[in-house]
Design a protein around this motif. Structure first.
Motif, mmCIF file in Angstrom:
data_model
loop_
_atom_site.group_PDB
_atom_site.id
_atom_site.type_symbol
_atom_site.label_atom_id
_atom_site.label_comp_id
_atom_site.label_asym_id
_atom_site.label_seq_id
_atom_site.Cartn_x
_atom_site.Cartn_y
_atom_site.Cartn_z
ATOM 1 N N UNK A 67 15.079 7.152 94.345
ATOM 2 C CA UNK A 67 15.310 8.595 94.480
ATOM 3 C C UNK A 67 16.597 8.948 95.203
ATOM 4 N N UNK A 68 17.566 8.018 95.230
ATOM 5 C CA UNK A 68 18.812 8.258 95.965
ATOM 6 C C UNK A 68 19.567 9.471 95.413
ATOM 7 N N UNK A 69 19.655 9.572 94.071
ATOM 8 C CA UNK A 69 20.403 10.673 93.484
ATOM 9 C C UNK A 69 19.729 12.014 93.787
ATOM 10 N N UNK A 70 18.399 12.052 93.702
ATOM 11 C CA UNK A 70 17.664 13.286 94.019
ATOM 12 C C UNK A 70 17.893 13.682 95.480
ATOM 13 N N UNK A 71 17.924 12.677 96.347
ATOM 14 C CA UNK A 71 18.165 12.944 97.772
ATOM 15 C C UNK A 71 19.571 13.512 97.989
ATOM 16 N N UNK A 72 20.554 12.907 97.351
ATOM 17 C CA UNK A 72 21.937 13.372 97.509
ATOM 18 C C UNK A 72 22.115 14.785 96.961
ATOM 19 N N UNK A 73 21.443 15.077 95.851
ATOM 20 C CA UNK A 73 21.513 16.435 95.286
ATOM 21 C C UNK A 73 20.892 17.456 96.239
ATOM 22 N N UNK A 74 19.799 17.086 96.883
ATOM 23 C CA UNK A 74 19.119 17.998 97.808
ATOM 24 C C UNK A 74 19.971 18.237 99.056
ATOM 25 N N UNK A 75 20.606 17.183 99.562
ATOM 26 C CA UNK A 75 21.503 17.320 100.711
ATOM 27 C C UNK A 75 22.621 18.296 100.385
ATOM 28 N N UNK A 76 23.171 18.168 99.187
ATOM 29 C CA UNK A 76 24.268 19.056 98.763
ATOM 30 C C UNK A 76 23.769 20.491 98.587
ATOM 31 N N UNK A 77 22.607 20.633 97.983
ATOM 32 C CA UNK A 77 22.049 21.966 97.734
ATOM 33 C C UNK A 77 21.757 22.707 99.044
ATOM 34 N N UNK A 78 21.180 21.987 100.010
ATOM 35 C CA UNK A 78 20.804 22.612 101.283
ATOM 36 C C UNK A 78 21.975 22.723 102.258
ATOM 37 N N UNK A 108 26.128 5.847 102.567
ATOM 38 C CA UNK A 108 25.398 4.614 102.210
ATOM 39 C C UNK A 108 24.754 4.722 100.832
ATOM 40 N N UNK A 109 24.001 5.786 100.610
ATOM 41 C CA UNK A 109 23.266 5.904 99.355
ATOM 42 C C UNK A 109 24.174 6.307 98.204
ATOM 43 N N UNK A 110 25.243 7.040 98.500
ATOM 44 C CA UNK A 110 26.198 7.393 97.458
ATOM 45 C C UNK A 110 26.942 6.174 96.948
ATOM 46 N N UNK A 111 27.369 5.324 97.876
ATOM 47 C CA UNK A 111 28.075 4.096 97.472
ATOM 48 C C UNK A 111 27.170 3.146 96.700
ATOM 49 N N UNK A 112 25.866 3.168 97.042
ATOM 50 C CA UNK A 112 24.932 2.293 96.322
ATOM 51 C C UNK A 112 24.872 2.661 94.842
ATOM 52 N N UNK A 113 25.125 3.934 94.539
ATOM 53 C CA UNK A 113 25.153 4.366 93.138
ATOM 54 C C UNK A 113 26.524 4.099 92.522
ATOM 55 N N UNK A 114 27.589 4.477 93.240
ATOM 56 C CA UNK A 114 28.938 4.332 92.692
ATOM 57 C C UNK A 114 29.339 2.881 92.467
#
Length: 301
Positions: free
Chosen positions: A23-34, A44-50
Motif C-alpha cells: 500500500x505504499x502508493x496509496x499511502x503516498x497519495x494520502x500524504x499528498x492529498x492531506x 523511503x517508500x517513494x524510492x522503493x517504488x521508483x
C-alpha cells in the motif's frame, strides 16, 4: 485541517507500509492529498517504488508526480543528491516546465545558494508574474538570510495582488512584531480580522500589539479585543484572561486623577480573575497561590 478520520486512516496505512504490508502508493497519495509532512517516510517508500522498474511503470503518468514528491522530501531530509537525480528526470521529461523550474530553485535554496535561487525565481516570475509560490520562495530566501527589509518589501508587493492570502498577512505581521514595528503589525492584524472575524488568534495577536503600543486609547481597545478573544473561545483562553487583568490595571494607572466617569469599571477584571483562579484550581493547583498573588498586585482600586 486534517480530520480525525483522515488521521486515523493515515496512521493505519503508515503502520501497514512500515511493516511490509504493501500500500505504499496509496499511502503516498494520502500524504499528498492531506498536505502533511512525512519527508522521511515519503523518501523511503517513494524510492522503493521508483527504484523498482515494474512498480514504476505500473504508475503510468502518475510517476512524474511521484518524482516531484520524492524530490521535495529528499530536500527536506537533506538528501540533495537524490533530489538532484529526481529533478534531472523531470527536466528531461518536461524541459520547459515552470513547475520543474521551481524545484530547481528550491534545490539551490537547499544548497544555500541564495543568490542563484533568487535569480532563478526572478527569471521565472518574468514569464509568470502571478505565480504565488515563486513570490513566497523569494520571501523565504530573504528571511533565511536575515534580510527582513527585503522580505517585507516582497511580501507587501505580493499582497498588492494576492490580498486574500491570510497566511501572508500573518507572516508579514509576525515579521513586523519581530522588528518592533508595532503600528505596521497592527494594520496587518486589522486586515486579518476584517477578512476572518471569527478567528480568535487574530483578535489575541491584535490585542497584544495594541497593549505593547501603550497609551490609554490603545489599551482600551486592546481590552476589547482580549474580551472578544474570550468570547470566541468560550472563555477558555488563559492569555486573553490575563490580558484583561493587565489592561484593567494599566488603565487604572493611566487614568488616575481623572473624573470617576472617565474610569473603567473593574467588573470585567474581577470576572477574568475569577475565571483564571477557577482554571488554575483545576489544571495547576500548585501554582494557584502564585496566581492569586499576581492578580492581587494588579487589582484596581
Amino acid at each position: 485541517m486534517v480530520t480525525k478520520t483522515e488521521e486515523t486512516q493515515l496512521n493505519r496505512l503508515e503502520n501497514q507500509v512500515d511493516n511490509g504490508g504493501g500500500g505504499a502508493w496509496e499511502y503516498l497519495c494520502l500524504v499528498k492529498k492531506l498536505k502533511v509532512r512525512r519527508p522521511d517516510k515519503v523518501l523511503r517508500h517513494g524510492l522503493s517504488i521508483l527504484n523498482d522498474p515494474k512498480k514504476r511503470s505500473a504508475l503510468g503518468p502518475d510517476v512524474w508526480t511521484l518524482y516531484e514528491q520524492v524530490s521535495i522530501a529528499a530536500m527536506d531530509c537533506q538528501c540533495l543528491d537524490v533530489a538532484k537525480d529526481c529533478i534531472k528526470v523531470l527536466q528531461k521529461q518536461f524541459p520547459e516546465s515552470k513547475r520543474v523550474g521551481r524545484l530547481e530553485g528550491i534545490l539551490l535554496e537547499a544548497k544555500g545558494l541564495w543568490a542563484e535561487a533568487e535569480k532563478a525565481y526572478s527569471s521565472l516570475l518574468e514569464d509568470n508574474p502571478l505565480d504565488p509560490v515563486l513570490h513566497k520562495r523569494r520571501v523565504a530566501i530573504a528571511k533565511a538570510q536575515g534580510n527582513f527589509p527585503t522580505a517585507i518589501e516582497w511580501l507587501n508587493k505580493y499582497l498588492e495582488t494576492f490580498m486574500a492570502d491570510h497566511d501572508a498577512w500573518r507572516e508579514l505581521a509576525e515579521i513586523y512584531v519581530s522588528l518592533q514595528m508595532y503600528k505596521q503589525a497592527a494594520f496587518c492584524y486589522e486586515e486579518l480580522i476584517l477578512s476572518q472575524p471569527t478567528v480568535p488568534l487574530y483578535h489575541l495577536a491584535y490585542a497584544d500589539v495594541l497593549y505593547t503600543l501603550g497609551g490609554v486609547d490603545n489599551i482600551l481597545l486592546a481590552k476589547k479585543y482580549y474580551a472578544s478573544t474570550i468570547d470566541l473561545t468560550g472563555g477558555k483562553n488563559t492569555k486573553a484572561l490575563f490580558g484583561i487583568c493587565l489592561c484593567s490595571s494599566a488603565i487604572a494607572q493611566l487614568t488616575k486623577g481623572r473624573n470617576k466617569e472617565d474610569k473603567e469599571s473593574p467588573e470585567l477584571q474581577s470576572l477574568a480573575a475569577a475565571a483564571l483562579e477557577k482554571d488554575y484550581k483545576q489544571r495547576a493547583p500548585a501554582k494557584l497561590l502564585l496566581l492569586t498573588s499576581a492578580l492581587k498586585s494588579l487589582k484596581t482600586s
